[in-house]
Design a protein around this motif. Structure first.
Motif, short mmCIF file in Angstrom:
data_model
loop_
_atom_site.label_atom_id
_atom_site.label_comp_id
_atom_site.label_asym_id
_atom_site.label_seq_id
_atom_site.Cartn_x
_atom_site.Cartn_y
_atom_site.Cartn_z
N UNK A 90 22.62 3.64 -73.31
CA UNK A 90 22.10 4.64 -72.44
C UNK A 90 23.19 4.98 -71.48
N UNK A 91 23.10 6.11 -70.80
CA UNK A 91 23.93 6.70 -69.70
C UNK A 91 23.57 6.19 -68.53
N UNK A 92 24.34 5.01 -68.22
CA UNK A 92 23.96 4.30 -66.75
C UNK A 92 23.82 5.37 -65.37
N UNK A 93 24.75 6.37 -65.50
CA UNK A 93 24.74 7.48 -64.26
C UNK A 93 23.46 8.23 -64.35
N UNK A 94 22.85 8.44 -65.67
CA UNK A 94 21.77 9.31 -65.92
C UNK A 94 20.55 8.71 -65.51
N UNK A 95 20.37 7.18 -65.86
CA UNK A 95 19.52 6.46 -65.25
C UNK A 95 19.24 6.38 -63.91
N UNK A 96 20.45 6.14 -63.20
CA UNK A 96 20.51 6.06 -61.88
C UNK A 96 20.04 7.25 -61.14
N UNK A 97 20.34 8.36 -61.95
CA UNK A 97 19.92 9.85 -61.45
C UNK A 97 18.51 9.93 -61.42
N UNK A 98 17.78 9.50 -62.62
CA UNK A 98 16.56 9.68 -62.84
C UNK A 98 15.63 8.93 -62.02
N UNK A 99 16.03 7.66 -61.66
CA UNK A 99 15.59 6.42 -60.71
C UNK A 99 15.69 7.17 -59.27
N UNK A 100 16.72 7.93 -58.89
CA UNK A 100 16.82 8.45 -57.52
C UNK A 100 15.76 9.61 -57.41
N UNK A 101 15.60 10.28 -58.52
CA UNK A 101 14.54 11.55 -58.57
C UNK A 101 13.18 11.03 -58.22
N UNK A 102 12.85 9.96 -59.01
CA UNK A 102 11.77 9.36 -58.93
C UNK A 102 11.43 8.42 -57.76
N UNK A 103 12.62 7.89 -57.14
CA UNK A 103 12.19 7.39 -55.84
C UNK A 103 11.85 8.06 -54.81
N UNK A 104 12.65 9.39 -54.99
CA UNK A 104 12.12 10.55 -53.89
C UNK A 104 10.68 10.94 -53.97
N UNK A 105 9.98 10.84 -55.25
CA UNK A 105 8.77 11.16 -55.29
C UNK A 105 7.65 9.86 -55.01
N UNK A 106 8.37 8.79 -54.81
CA UNK A 106 7.41 7.95 -54.19
C UNK A 106 7.74 7.16 -52.86
#
Length: 158
Positions: free
Chosen positions: A126-142
């Protein structure tokens, strides 16, 4: 006591015969009690095992990774992190259980697989940077800051 060598020879022949029969029955199949992640592939041909692993992966791909933070479920879609799995590689590894090494190593692997089983870990990327970005988006949501991020898959479930 007089015929102990005859009994010993017969016992050895029975054991050798049992291993020969076992090898014959599973000549074109993965040994019993072998699993790739959560997918039991024992007794399957290589093609059947590859299809079973691919089906499980497709289910995971559709479902995504569900993360729950503060009782809020969020989903990371695997296509967003360029997640991939190559079933053929792990099926080859499962196929080699009890077939690789010296004759006594093969017998040892066959006995171990038949008694306790053999677990093969799926290989994925998997793309580690893409995962970090997805989690950053989700962390903003919560409203939770993201921390050191990495992905670990146990079996085929996240």
């Amino acid at each position: 006591m007089k015929h102990w060598h005859v009994r010993a020879t017969l016992g050895a022949l029975v054991i050798v015969g049992a291993f020969a029969a076992y090898s014959f029955v599973y000549a074109e199949r993965i040994l019993p009690r072998v699993a790739i992640g959560d997918v039991s592939v024992g007794g399957m041909t290589r093609e059947e095992a590859e299809m079973a692993v691919q089906e499980q992966f497709e289910e995971l791909y559709k479902q995504g990774i569900v993360i729950s933070v503060n009782n809020k479920a969020q989903t990371i879609h695997l296509e967003n992190i360029n997640f991939s799995l190559v079933p053929g590689e792990v099926v080859d590894q499962a196929w080699l259980v009890g077939r690789a090494g010296t004759w006594y190593e093969r017998i040892g692997q066959q006995l171990t697989a038949s008694v306790v089983g053999a677990q093969i870990a799926p290989r994925y990327s998997y793309d580690h940077d893409a995962l970090t970005n997805e989690l950053a988006i989700l962390s903003g949501a919560v409203s939770q800051p993201s921390k050191d991020v990495h992905l670990v898959i146990k079996g085929t479930r996240v």
